[in-house]
Design a protein around this motif. Structure first.
Motif, PDB file in Angstrom:
ATOM      1  N   UNK A  33       0.835  -1.195   0.000  1.00 33.82           N
ATOM      2  CA  UNK A  33       0.000   0.000   0.000  1.00 33.82           C
ATOM      3  C   UNK A  33       0.876   1.254   0.000  1.00 33.82           C
ATOM      4  N   UNK A  34       2.179   1.061  -0.257  1.00 33.02           N
ATOM      5  CA  UNK A  34       3.126   2.168  -0.210  1.00 33.02           C
ATOM      6  C   UNK A  34       2.877   3.233  -1.250  1.00 33.02           C
ATOM      7  N   UNK A  35       2.109   2.909  -2.274  1.00 32.62           N
ATOM      8  CA  UNK A  35       1.807   3.885  -3.305  1.00 32.62           C
ATOM      9  C   UNK A  35       1.000   5.056  -2.796  1.00 32.62           C
ATOM     10  N   UNK A  36       0.376   4.892  -1.640  1.00 26.36           N
ATOM     11  CA  UNK A  36      -0.405   6.003  -1.096  1.00 26.36           C
ATOM     12  C   UNK A  36       0.431   6.889  -0.181  1.00 26.36           C
ATOM     13  N   UNK A  37       1.649   6.460   0.155  1.00 26.98           N
ATOM     14  CA  UNK A  37       2.537   7.251   1.009  1.00 26.98           C
ATOM     15  C   UNK A  37       3.156   8.370   0.185  1.00 26.98           C
ATOM     16  N   UNK A  38       3.126   9.602   0.685  1.00 28.16           N
ATOM     17  CA  UNK A  38       3.824  10.683  -0.004  1.00 28.16           C
ATOM     18  C   UNK A  38       5.327  10.399   0.045  1.00 28.16           C
ATOM     19  N   UNK A  39       5.897  10.072  -1.101  1.00 29.15           N
ATOM     20  CA  UNK A  39       7.269   9.607  -1.188  1.00 29.15           C
ATOM     21  C   UNK A  39       7.970  10.322  -2.325  1.00 29.15           C
ATOM     22  N   UNK A  40       9.174  10.825  -2.072  1.00 31.06           N
ATOM     23  CA  UNK A  40       9.918  11.514  -3.123  1.00 31.06           C
ATOM     24  C   UNK A  40      11.395  11.167  -3.024  1.00 31.06           C
ATOM     25  N   UNK A  41      12.036  11.144  -4.175  1.00 29.06           N
ATOM     26  CA  UNK A  41      13.480  10.935  -4.268  1.00 29.06           C
ATOM     27  C   UNK A  41      14.145  12.276  -4.516  1.00 29.06           C
ATOM     28  N   UNK A  42      15.219  12.525  -3.772  1.00 28.17           N
ATOM     29  CA  UNK A  42      16.009  13.744  -3.967  1.00 28.17           C
ATOM     30  C   UNK A  42      17.448  13.308  -4.145  1.00 28.17           C
ATOM     31  N   UNK A  43      17.779  12.954  -5.373  1.00 27.37           N
ATOM     32  CA  UNK A  43      19.106  12.410  -5.618  1.00 27.37           C
ATOM     33  C   UNK A  43      19.902  13.233  -6.596  1.00 27.37           C
ATOM     34  N   UNK A  44      21.187  13.310  -6.321  1.00 25.52           N
ATOM     35  CA  UNK A  44      22.099  13.979  -7.231  1.00 25.52           C
ATOM     36  C   UNK A  44      21.982  15.488  -7.184  1.00 25.52           C
ATOM     37  N   UNK A  45      22.553  16.091  -8.199  1.00 30.39           N
ATOM     38  CA  UNK A  45      22.564  17.544  -8.313  1.00 30.39           C
ATOM     39  C   UNK A  45      21.572  17.986  -9.386  1.00 30.39           C
ATOM     40  N   UNK A  46      21.216  19.260  -9.414  1.00 28.58           N
ATOM     41  CA  UNK A  46      20.252  19.722 -10.416  1.00 28.58           C
ATOM     42  C   UNK A  46      20.668  19.453 -11.866  1.00 28.58           C
ATOM     43  N   UNK A  47      21.972  19.377 -12.112  1.00 28.40           N
ATOM     44  CA  UNK A  47      22.436  19.118 -13.482  1.00 28.40           C
ATOM     45  C   UNK A  47      22.588  17.627 -13.776  1.00 28.40           C
ATOM     46  N   UNK A  48      22.153  16.771 -12.832  1.00 28.57           N
ATOM     47  CA  UNK A  48      22.186  15.332 -13.051  1.00 28.57           C
ATOM     48  C   UNK A  48      23.449  14.655 -12.563  1.00 28.57           C
ATOM     49  N   UNK A  49      24.354  15.405 -11.967  1.00 26.93           N
ATOM     50  CA  UNK A  49      25.595  14.826 -11.479  1.00 26.93           C
ATOM     51  C   UNK A  49      25.439  14.172 -10.124  1.00 26.93           C
ATOM     52  N   UNK A  50      26.544  13.616  -9.648  1.00 27.11           N
ATOM     53  CA  UNK A  50      26.562  13.016  -8.322  1.00 27.11           C
ATOM     54  C   UNK A  50      26.772  14.100  -7.279  1.00 27.11           C
ATOM     55  N   UNK A  51      26.069  13.976  -6.171  1.00 28.78           N
ATOM     56  CA  UNK A  51      26.175  14.949  -5.092  1.00 28.78           C
ATOM     57  C   UNK A  51      24.826  15.138  -4.435  1.00 28.78           C
ATOM     58  N   UNK A  52      24.739  16.139  -3.580  1.00 25.92           N
ATOM     59  CA  UNK A  52      23.469  16.448  -2.937  1.00 25.92           C
ATOM     60  C   UNK A  52      23.130  17.913  -3.176  1.00 25.92           C
ATOM     61  N   UNK A  53      21.851  18.198  -3.210  1.00 27.47           N
ATOM     62  CA  UNK A  53      21.368  19.543  -3.501  1.00 27.47           C
ATOM     63  C   UNK A  53      20.302  19.935  -2.490  1.00 27.47           C
ATOM     64  N   UNK A  54      20.585  20.981  -1.739  1.00 22.58           N
ATOM     65  CA  UNK A  54      19.585  21.435  -0.769  1.00 22.58           C
ATOM     66  C   UNK A  54      18.303  21.873  -1.475  1.00 22.58           C
ATOM     67  N   UNK A  55      18.425  22.414  -2.682  1.00 16.10           N
ATOM     68  CA  UNK A  55      17.226  22.833  -3.420  1.00 16.10           C
ATOM     69  C   UNK A  55      16.354  21.623  -3.774  1.00 16.10           C
ATOM     70  N   UNK A  56      16.970  20.530  -4.224  1.00 14.04           N
ATOM     71  CA  UNK A  56      16.202  19.330  -4.565  1.00 14.04           C
ATOM     72  C   UNK A  56      15.593  18.697  -3.309  1.00 14.04           C
ATOM     73  N   UNK A  57      16.349  18.701  -2.216  1.00 18.21           N
ATOM     74  CA  UNK A  57      15.852  18.133  -0.956  1.00 18.21           C
ATOM     75  C   UNK A  57      14.659  18.947  -0.454  1.00 18.21           C
TER      76      UNK A  57
END
Length: 137
Positions: A33-57
Motif C-alpha cells: 500500500x506504499x503507493x499512497x505514502x507521499x514519497x519523493x526521491x532527492x538524488x544527485x545535483x540539479x544538473x544530473x551529477x553526483x552529489x546532494x542539492x539542498x534545493x532538490x531536498x
C-alpha cells in the motif's frame, strides 16, 4: 496507528538520482500500500551529477508534506551534513521534518511500510531505525 489523518511523508536523499529513485520504487513496491505514502526521491545535483542539492531536498520535502511530518533518509556523509544544515537553518524544510538515522534501503522500506499503515512520525522514525537490527544470517 490510525489511517484517518494525513500520512507521514518520506524523502530519500542520495548522491545519485538513480539510486534515490530506485530505492523509492522498491520501498513503495514492497510496502504494498506504499503507493499512497507521499514519497519523493532527492538524488544527485540539479544538473544530473553526483552529489546532494539542498534545493532538490527542500522541493522533495515540500512535495511530500501533508502536515504529519516528513522523514528524511540519507545515504552517505555529505547528504547527512546537508540535511543537518537545512534543519539547523530551519527555513528550508517543513515543520516536523526529521533526519532519520537508519540504513538507507532497509530503513526506507520500513519507513514507507510504517507510514502506509498510518503511523505517526515518531513511529515511522523508530521503524526505520530498527532496520539496523535486521540480520542477514
Amino acid at each position: 496507528m490510525s489511517g484517518a489523518g494525513p500520512l507521514v511523508g518520506v524523502v530519500l536523499v542520495s548522491h545519485s538520482k538513480a539510486v534515490a529513485e530506485s530505492v523509492a520504487a522498491l520501498a513503495a513496491g514492497l510496502a504494498g500500500d506504499g503507493g499512497r505514502v507521499p514519497l519523493a526521491a532527492a538524488g544527485g545535483t540539479p544538473d544530473g551529477g553526483l552529489g546532494t542539492s539542498s534545493a532538490l531536498i527542500a522541493a522533495a520535502a515540500r512535495e511530500v508534506d501533508r502536515g504529519a511530518g516528513v522523514a528524511l533518509l540519507v545515504d552517505l556523509g555529505s547528504a547527512v551534513l546537508t540535511v543537518k544544515a537545512m534543519l539547523a537553518e530551519g527555513d528550508e524544510l517543513p515543520d516536523g521534518a526529521r533526519l532519520v538515522d537508519a540504513p538507507f534501503v532497509e530503513g526506507a522500506v520500513a519507513a514507507v511500510v510504517s507510514a502506509s499503515a498510518g503511523a505517526d512520525l515518531a513511529a515511522v522514525v523508530a521503524a526505520a531505525g530498527e532496520a539496523y537490527g535486521y540480520r542477514k544470517q
